[in-house]
Design a protein around this motif. Structure first.
Motif, PDB file in Angstrom:
ATOM      1  N   TRP A 123     -17.077  -0.308  -5.164  1.00 48.03           N
ATOM      2  CA  TRP A 123     -16.095   0.389  -4.334  1.00 48.03           C
ATOM      3  C   TRP A 123     -15.664   1.662  -5.054  1.00 48.03           C
ATOM      4  O   TRP A 123     -14.914   1.611  -6.037  1.00 48.03           O
ATOM      5  CB  TRP A 123     -14.889  -0.509  -4.078  1.00 48.03           C
ATOM      6  N   SER A 124     -16.092   2.790  -4.557  1.00 51.79           N
ATOM      7  CA  SER A 124     -15.860   4.067  -5.238  1.00 51.79           C
ATOM      8  C   SER A 124     -14.389   4.489  -5.216  1.00 51.79           C
ATOM      9  O   SER A 124     -13.960   5.272  -6.064  1.00 51.79           O
ATOM     10  CB  SER A 124     -16.717   5.160  -4.610  1.00 51.79           C
ATOM     11  N   GLN A 125     -13.595   3.995  -4.263  1.00 53.84           N
ATOM     12  CA  GLN A 125     -12.186   4.389  -4.205  1.00 53.84           C
ATOM     13  C   GLN A 125     -11.366   3.764  -5.335  1.00 53.84           C
ATOM     14  O   GLN A 125     -10.265   4.216  -5.627  1.00 53.84           O
ATOM     15  CB  GLN A 125     -11.566   4.056  -2.838  1.00 53.84           C
ATOM     16  N   VAL A 126     -11.908   2.737  -6.007  1.00 52.27           N
ATOM     17  CA  VAL A 126     -11.233   2.106  -7.145  1.00 52.27           C
ATOM     18  C   VAL A 126     -11.892   2.635  -8.410  1.00 52.27           C
ATOM     19  O   VAL A 126     -13.007   2.264  -8.745  1.00 52.27           O
ATOM     20  CB  VAL A 126     -11.355   0.566  -7.079  1.00 52.27           C
ATOM     21  N   THR A 127     -11.190   3.494  -9.118  1.00 51.44           N
ATOM     22  CA  THR A 127     -11.740   4.065 -10.348  1.00 51.44           C
ATOM     23  C   THR A 127     -11.333   3.202 -11.546  1.00 51.44           C
ATOM     24  O   THR A 127     -10.510   2.294 -11.432  1.00 51.44           O
ATOM     25  CB  THR A 127     -11.228   5.502 -10.561  1.00 51.44           C
ATOM     26  N   PRO A 169     -15.658  -0.689  -9.834  1.00 48.94           N
ATOM     27  CA  PRO A 169     -15.819   0.747  -9.547  1.00 48.94           C
ATOM     28  C   PRO A 169     -17.225   1.093  -9.031  1.00 48.94           C
ATOM     29  O   PRO A 169     -17.393   2.041  -8.259  1.00 48.94           O
ATOM     30  CB  PRO A 169     -15.569   1.430 -10.895  1.00 48.94           C
ATOM     31  N   PHE A 219      -6.523  -1.243  -1.367  1.00 54.39           N
ATOM     32  CA  PHE A 219      -7.566  -0.230  -1.198  1.00 54.39           C
ATOM     33  C   PHE A 219      -8.400  -0.489   0.059  1.00 54.39           C
ATOM     34  O   PHE A 219      -9.495   0.045   0.197  1.00 54.39           O
ATOM     35  CB  PHE A 219      -8.484  -0.207  -2.430  1.00 54.39           C
ATOM     36  N   GLU A 220      -7.878  -1.337   0.961  1.00 52.26           N
ATOM     37  CA  GLU A 220      -8.530  -1.683   2.225  1.00 52.26           C
ATOM     38  C   GLU A 220      -9.917  -2.294   2.008  1.00 52.26           C
ATOM     39  O   GLU A 220     -10.863  -1.986   2.712  1.00 52.26           O
ATOM     40  CB  GLU A 220      -8.593  -0.477   3.147  1.00 52.26           C
ATOM     41  N   ILE A 221     -10.005  -3.162   1.010  1.00 54.67           N
ATOM     42  CA  ILE A 221     -11.240  -3.905   0.728  1.00 54.67           C
ATOM     43  C   ILE A 221     -11.086  -5.284   1.334  1.00 54.67           C
ATOM     44  O   ILE A 221     -10.061  -5.948   1.128  1.00 54.67           O
ATOM     45  CB  ILE A 221     -11.482  -3.999  -0.796  1.00 54.67           C
ATOM     46  N   GLN A 233      -1.131   2.438  -6.720  1.00 55.29           N
ATOM     47  CA  GLN A 233      -1.981   1.313  -6.379  1.00 55.29           C
ATOM     48  C   GLN A 233      -2.799   0.929  -7.607  1.00 55.29           C
ATOM     49  O   GLN A 233      -3.450   1.767  -8.210  1.00 55.29           O
ATOM     50  CB  GLN A 233      -2.909   1.680  -5.231  1.00 55.29           C
ATOM     51  N   LYS A 236       0.817  -1.199   0.000  1.00 55.75           N
ATOM     52  CA  LYS A 236       0.000   0.000   0.000  1.00 55.75           C
ATOM     53  C   LYS A 236       0.859   1.260   0.000  1.00 55.75           C
ATOM     54  O   LYS A 236       0.523   2.250  -0.627  1.00 55.75           O
ATOM     55  CB  LYS A 236      -0.906  -0.022   1.234  1.00 55.75           C
TER      56      LYS A 236
END
Length: 154
Positions: free
Chosen positions: A138-142, A135, A93-95, A70, A65
């Motif tokens: 999980w919105s943090q992964v575009t 995406p 991404f802390e998923i 990332q 991380k």
């Protein structure tokens, strides 16, 4: 246990204390080494193979991380006549990988499992659907952070 094994039991202090109380005559001929003299305060334990501990997996995920960019990678691998889709990089991404694996199994009606510290294997070719689903969920992964590596050759 015989007194000769006290050195290798990992409990030398307990063994020495028992021997001085119950059998001091047997203790005279033996040389029971001190753990403190050999390796400091820490006891040496043999590490064996296997999946490893959770701490090691979390440490490796934490190291990934902190380094560079990332990315989440998707790749299709052949397994006999069929194929599987391998996802790597979601843990950066802390998923939670177990939750993600269960979601993929329900969504695609197939088998899905966490196989490594940062790897999920889904049965079947579902790369195209994953490009849209990840995406959205999980919105943090575009879209820009997802790499499609294509097919892995045998």
């Amino acid at each position: 246990m015989p007194l000769e094994y006290c050195d290798y039991s990992g409990q030398t202090d307990l063994c020495r204390a028992w021997a001085t109380q119950n059998a001091p005559e047997l203790l005279e001929g033996l040389n029971i080494a001190d753990d403190v003299a050999e390796g400091g305060d820490e006891k040496k334990k043999q590490k064996r193979g296997g999946k490893g501990s959770k701490g090691a997996a979390a440490a490796s995920a934490g190291a990934k991380k902190k380094s560079g960019v990332q990315k989440v990678t998707l790749q299709r691998e052949p397994r006999g006549k069929k194929s599987v889709t391998v996802i790597k990089g979601l843990a950066t991404f802390e998923i939670d990988l177990k939750v993600a694996s269960k979601l993929f199994a329900q969504k695609f009606a197939c088998g899905s499992s966490v196989t490594g510290a940062d790897e999920i294997v889904i049965q079947g070719d579902v790369k195209d659907d994953l490009l849209d689903l990840i995406p959205e969920k999980w919105s943090q992964v575009t879209d820009e952070l997802i790499d499609d590596l294509g097919d892995k050759k045998r």
